[in-house]
Motif scaffolding. Structure first.
Motif, PDB file in Angstrom:
ATOM      1  N   SER A 296       0.809  -1.219   0.000  1.00 48.35           N
ATOM      2  CA  SER A 296       0.000   0.000   0.000  1.00 48.35           C
ATOM      3  C   SER A 296       0.841   1.267   0.000  1.00 48.35           C
ATOM      4  N   LYS A 315      -3.870   5.589   1.948  1.00 47.65           N
ATOM      5  CA  LYS A 315      -3.149   4.614   1.121  1.00 47.65           C
ATOM      6  C   LYS A 315      -3.649   3.191   1.385  1.00 47.65           C
ATOM      7  N   TRP A 319      -5.709   0.715  -1.145  1.00 49.38           N
ATOM      8  CA  TRP A 319      -5.219  -0.627  -1.508  1.00 49.38           C
ATOM      9  C   TRP A 319      -6.373  -1.634  -1.435  1.00 49.38           C
TER      10      TRP A 319
END
Length: 422
Positions: A296, A315, A319
Motif C-alpha cells: 500500500s 493509502k 489498496w
C-alpha cells in the motif's frame, strides 16, 4: 477409502478435479433467466474517513475521493451508499463484527446467524460448497464475520491452496477420479431409490428434491463441466512451507498480502462460475487489524492508521478498494448468458466501523456492486438518512430469491433498501 466412506464424502469429492479456464472463460451454460444468483460478502477492517471514502454527489453525478478512487474504472458496476447506519449497542470493533451480517444488536448474547451462513444453508442441497468462507492474511484463526444458527463464529479458510484443493482437488485433470466420483454418485442414487419405496408420500417428495440435486452433480461431471476446464491457478508458484501459528505460514505473512488476495479471489470467482458455491465471504484480515500492507505504500498497520486518519490511512484503504476493483473486473470478464457472471452476482462491501477514529456505526462505508440482471443499476451514489443497514441485508436475501422482508432485529420498519433496484 472404502466405498461407504466414499459415499459419505462424495459431496466433497464430486467436483474435486473440476477446474476453470484462465479469465476470461466460459461459465456454465445458462440463459439469462436460468442462471443462479450469487452473493459475495466483502469485509475491509477498521472503518474509513467519510470525506475520503463517500462519493461526493448523488445520482449519477458524483466524484470518488481518494480512498475509493480505484473504483473509478468500475464505477458503472457500483452503487455507493451513504447515510446507512448499523443500529444497536456496541459502537466498537467487536460490536461491528457482530452486527455487520447479522443485523442484530451487537451484543455477544444475541447469538444471531449471519446472512452469508443463512444463504449458504439455503442452497446447500444445490451446490457442493454451501458457503465459501475465505480470509486474507489474518493474524489469528478465529477472525471472521460469519456466525452459524447458534451465533457461533465460523472460522474462514486463510490458506488459498487449501481452499483450492477443497473445491478442485489435487489432480484437476484425472479422468479416473471423475469416473470414480461418478460411480460413487451412481451407487448412492441406487441406494436412495431402494429407500424411496419404503417412505410415505411426503417423505418421498423431500427425498426427490435431494435426488435431483445429486443428478445435477452427475450431469456436471458427465459433461466434464464443459465451461469449466482447468485454468492456470497460482501462476506465481506460491507455496506454504512454514507450519504452525508462531512459525508464521506464508499465508499469514504481510509480504504475501497481494499474492494471497489474488489467489483467494481467483478461487472465489471460479467456484461461483462453476456453480460449486453461490455464497462467498472474503475478509481482508480482521478488526483491530495490526498487520501492515507493504504494497500500500504505508508502514503503519490498518488499525494504527485508522486512528491517525492521515495519508497512511488513505493509502491503506485505497489498496483495499483496488482489490475490490480487481474482483469486480474478474467477475465482469466471465460471460454468462447474454451478460456476465457479475450481472448475476451481488457484492456487498462493509466494515466493522464507520469513522475509524471515532469507533461509531453511523454512516457506514457500504458499497453494492453487480446484480444488473436483478435490476440493480450501477454508476450511482445513493444518500440516505439514518437508515438501518438491515434493509441492505433484506435486499441481498431477496436478490438471492428469499421471500423475506426482515433480517436481524434492528429495523422497526422492515423491508428492502429503497432505491437500490432501478
Amino acid at each position: 477409502m472404502s466405498t461407504s466412506n466414499e459415499r459419505r464424502a462424495f459431496l466433497k469429492w464430486a467436483v474435486a478435479g473440476i477446474g476453470a479456464a484462465a479469465l476470461p472463460f466460459a461459465s456454465m451454460a445458462y440463459a439469462n433467466d436460468t442462471a443462479p444468483r450469487r452473493a459475495i460478502f466483502v469485509y475491509f477492517p477498521d472503518g474509513m474517513r467519510p470525506e475520503n471514502w463517500h462519493a461526493q454527489g448523488t445520482g449519477t453525478n458524483f466524484i470518488l475521493p481518494r480512498m475509493t478512487a480505484p473504483l473509478e474504472r468500475v464505477r458503472q458496476h457500483c452503487v455507493f451508499l451513504s447515510g446507512v447506519d448499523m443500529l444497536g449497542a456496541g459502537s466498537t470493533h467487536e460490536g461491528g463484527i457482530l452486527k455487520l451480517l447479522t443485523g442484530a444488536d451487537g451484543r455477544s448474547n444475541d447469538r444471531a446467524v449471519s446472512l452469508d451462513y443463512y444463504l449458504g444453508q439455503t442452497f446447500k442441497t444445490q451446490t457442493v460448497k454451501p458457503h465459501l468462507n475465505l480470509n486474507i492474511v489474518p493474524v489469528w484463526d478465529s477472525a471472521g464475520v460469519t456466525f452459524d444458527f447458534n451465533g457461533l463464529r465460523v472460522a474462514p479458510e486463510a490458506n488459498p491452496l487449501s481452499a483450492f484443493e477443497s473445491l478442485f482437488g489435487i489432480n484437476s485433470n484425472s479422468n479416473f477420479l471423475d469416473q470414480r466420483r461418478l460411480n460413487v454418485i451412481s451407487q448412492s442414487l441406487n441406494e436412495i431409490n431402494a429407500l424411496r419405496n419404503r417412505l410415505g408420500t411426503l417423505e418421498q417428495a423431500k427425498l426427490d428434491t435431494h435426488v435431483e440435486s445429486l443428478r445435477e452433480l452427475e450431469r456436471k461431471l458427465t459433461a466434464n463441466t464443459g465451461g469449466c476446464p482447468a485454468w492456470n491457478f497460482n501462476p506465481t508458484g506460491f507455496k506454504v512451507t512454514r507450519t504452525g501459528f508462531w512459525n508464521n505460514p506464508e499465508y499469514r505473512d504481510k509480504h504475501y498480502m497481494g499474492v494471497v488476495s489474488s489467489l483467494q479471489m481467483d478461487v472465489a470467482v471460479h467456484a461461483l462460475a462453476c456453480d460449486l458455491t453461490r455464497v462467498v465471504t472474503l475478509t481482508w484480515g480482521h478488526s483491530v487489524n495490526e498487520s501492515e500492507i507493504p504494497e500500500s505504500g504505508s508502514g503503519m498497520t490498518c488499525h494504527g492508521a485508522s486512528h491517525s486518519g492521515g495519508e497512511d490511512f488513505i493509502k491503506i484503504k485505497a489498496w483495499y478498494t483496488e482489490q475490490l476493483a480487481r474482483l469486480i473486473e474478474q467477475l465482469a470478464s466471465v460471460p454468462e448468458g447474454n451478460g456476465t457472471l457479475l450481472d448475476n452476482t451481488l457484492i456487498f462491501v462493509g466494515s466493522d466501523l464507520a469513522h475509524g477514529g471515532w469507533h461509531n456505526h453511523a454512516d457506514m462505508p457500504f458499497i453494492i456492486a453487480g446484480g444488473r440482471n436483478a435490476g440493480i443499476s450501477g454508476g450511482r451514489s445513493l444518500r440516505y438518512t439514518a437508515t438501518p443497514h438491515n434493509k441492505i441485508l433484506v435486499s441481498i436475501a431477496q436478490f438471492m430469491g428469499q421471500n423475506i422482508n426482515r433480517f436481524g432485529n434492528q429495523d422497526s420498519n422492515p423491508g428492502a433498501l429503497p432505491g437500490l433496484i432501478g
